[in-house]
Design a protein around this motif. Sequence first.
Motif, PDB file in Angstrom:
ATOM      1  N   UNK A  74     -14.223   1.323   9.889  1.00  0.00           N
ATOM      2  CA  UNK A  74     -15.081   1.707  10.994  1.00  0.00           C
ATOM      3  C   UNK A  74     -16.168   0.696  11.273  1.00  0.00           C
ATOM      4  N   UNK A  75     -17.036   0.987  12.239  1.00  0.00           N
ATOM      5  CA  UNK A  75     -18.095   0.053  12.629  1.00  0.00           C
ATOM      6  C   UNK A  75     -19.090  -0.179  11.500  1.00  0.00           C
ATOM      7  N   UNK A  76     -19.750  -1.319  11.549  1.00  0.00           N
ATOM      8  CA  UNK A  76     -20.716  -1.686  10.514  1.00  0.00           C
ATOM      9  C   UNK A  76     -22.051  -1.004  10.768  1.00  0.00           C
ATOM     10  N   UNK A  77     -22.571  -0.378   9.726  1.00  0.00           N
ATOM     11  CA  UNK A  77     -23.881   0.242   9.804  1.00  0.00           C
ATOM     12  C   UNK A  77     -24.894  -0.502   8.951  1.00  0.00           C
ATOM     13  N   UNK A  78     -26.006   0.148   8.691  1.00  0.00           N
ATOM     14  CA  UNK A  78     -27.061  -0.455   7.889  1.00  0.00           C
ATOM     15  C   UNK A  78     -26.598  -0.657   6.453  1.00  0.00           C
ATOM     16  N   UNK A  79     -26.986  -1.776   5.862  1.00  0.00           N
ATOM     17  CA  UNK A  79     -26.666  -2.077   4.476  1.00  0.00           C
ATOM     18  C   UNK A  79     -27.871  -2.711   3.796  1.00  0.00           C
TER      19      UNK A  79
END
Length: 267
Positions: A74-79
Amino acid sequence: HTVRRQSIKRGEPRQMPSLPHTAESTVREEHFSSRRKQLEDYLTKILKMPLYRNYHGTMEFIGVSQLSFIHDLGPKGTEGFIMKRSGGHRIPGLNCCGQGRMCYRWSKRWLVVKDSFLLYMKPDSGAISFVLLVDKEFNIKIGQKETETKHGLQIDNLSRSLILKCNSYRHAQWWRQGIDEFIRKHGKDFLIEHRFGSYAAVRENTLAKCLVSWAVECKDGVLCLQTTDTVFFPPLYFLRLSPEIFMKRPVVEGNRWRLDCILKRKA
């Protein structure tokens, strides 16, 4: 130095790019776009150099990991790095302050936010330690009063409460806002209850529709779909299970009944 120069591949960029020296406060508004382009070029050149691209500090600064751009996740979120509290285990003589206070172990982990789950990994090996699924009870709280931790962040779902410790209240707010906005935008289907009480929305053209007749049964703690002549193990994203989930609870025999260990034994 001679050996190092000889070991560097030809054509590989070696010169460190430079940033403009003019102070931001003196830049006119009409020059902002060119200023932004200079910064983009600087970061691009940095990432073309393996020495800096593979450095852990660079990955932390940009907020990426080995899971960031895998399409199926899925799409990249906060890391980023966080301090995770242990699951309530009491450790005498460690981090105690006052009578009646609970003692916990804090571990540094890399937290990854995706559309339908959160996970954290061990920074040294990259091994996934735990996956927290997004469901209708997904909720985020911040503050010492709610989390019993200074600059704390608490993430809840139907099965667990995850307690994180941030550097400041502002940092906790940044995590809360980043997670909440990303989940509300990309994972809103998992925040509500759907047909027949399911956690997942109805999706067309799924693999499940190819099964003409099947029945669910449990063999040695393994959930499988039985057809007329084969046993079909649906992919994990279909059942929405984590490989680390325990099929028998409470956990009294180590990792014996963890899903990935069961599948390994059967294989």
